[in-house]
Design a protein around this motif. Structure first.
Motif, PDB file in Angstrom:
ATOM      1  N   LEU A  73       0.799  -1.227   0.000  1.00 37.22           N
ATOM      2  CA  LEU A  73       0.000   0.000   0.000  1.00 37.22           C
ATOM      3  C   LEU A  73       0.835   1.281   0.000  1.00 37.22           C
ATOM      4  O   LEU A  73       0.410   2.290  -0.543  1.00 37.22           O
TER       5      LEU A  73
ATOM      6  N   THR B 288      -6.544  -0.850   7.465  1.00 38.50           N
ATOM      7  CA  THR B 288      -7.846  -1.149   6.865  1.00 38.50           C
ATOM      8  C   THR B 288      -8.031  -0.269   5.631  1.00 38.50           C
ATOM      9  O   THR B 288      -7.278   0.684   5.402  1.00 38.50           O
ATOM     10  N   GLU B 289      -9.058  -0.569   4.855  1.00 38.85           N
ATOM     11  CA  GLU B 289      -9.354   0.248   3.678  1.00 38.85           C
ATOM     12  C   GLU B 289      -9.644   1.693   4.084  1.00 38.85           C
ATOM     13  O   GLU B 289      -9.169   2.638   3.438  1.00 38.85           O
ATOM     14  N   THR B 290     -10.390   1.888   5.159  1.00 42.73           N
ATOM     15  CA  THR B 290     -10.721   3.241   5.628  1.00 42.73           C
ATOM     16  C   THR B 290      -9.452   4.003   6.006  1.00 42.73           C
ATOM     17  O   THR B 290      -9.284   5.173   5.641  1.00 42.73           O
TER      18      THR B 290
ATOM     19  N   TYR C  38      -6.398   3.417   4.920  1.00 40.78           N
ATOM     20  CA  TYR C  38      -5.635   3.679   3.705  1.00 40.78           C
ATOM     21  C   TYR C  38      -6.193   4.890   2.953  1.00 40.78           C
ATOM     22  O   TYR C  38      -5.453   5.778   2.549  1.00 40.78           O
ATOM     23  N   ARG C  39      -7.493   4.941   2.779  1.00 43.82           N
ATOM     24  CA  ARG C  39      -8.113   6.078   2.090  1.00 43.82           C
ATOM     25  C   ARG C  39      -7.837   7.380   2.848  1.00 43.82           C
ATOM     26  O   ARG C  39      -7.559   8.410   2.240  1.00 43.82           O
TER      27      ARG C  39
END
Length: 135
Positions: A42, A113-115, A117-118
């Motif tokens: 990532l 988590t995706e959150t 990372y965003r």
């Protein structure tokens, strides 16, 4: 930079009522490979820096850390006395280093988590100086 701390706790946190492994002193070691690999995927442009206490060098699982030292992963030994979980704040040390454009601090037992990372990518593209996210 992605900054973490790993130390032998003098007291184990008991506030994690959902965590059946909260009394396992090795619990913080279990996600290190997953965190390092996920970060490499990532955040390939960020160094992952692990702040450790000297006793970590003697831990039976230290070879896991040594195996990760290839690209964008390093550790720094901090030889300071502590009574509880104060070394958790060591992950903030890169704030005072020259050349650190972004500093993301995390718990070593948490894979991004995706959150998260965003959020970190949005923060990096913003004009903000400080950002925080609790998940």
């Amino acid at each position: 930079m992605l900054s973490y701390s790993l130390f032998s706790p003098k007291i184990l946190p008991q506030h994690r009522i959902h965590d059946k492994y909260k009394s396992d002193s090795d619990r913080y070691w279990y996600n290190i490979p997953a965190v390092a690999l996920t970060n490499r995927i990532l955040y390939p442009e960020h160094e992952m820096l692990l702040h450790i206490t000297p006793d970590i060098l003697e831990h039976r699982l230290f070879p896991v850390i040594e195996a990760l030292i290839e690209q964008n992963f390093s550790y720094r030994t901090i030889d300071m006395e502590y009574a509880g979980t104060e070394p958790a704040i060591w992950r903030m040390m890169p704030l005072w280093r020259r050349g650190v454009d972004f500093l993301h601090t995390r718990d070593i037992d948490s894979v991004p988590t995706e959150t998260e990372y965003r959020f970190t990518r949005a923060f990096e593209n913003s004009q903000c100086s400080i950002g925080t996210l609790r998940t």
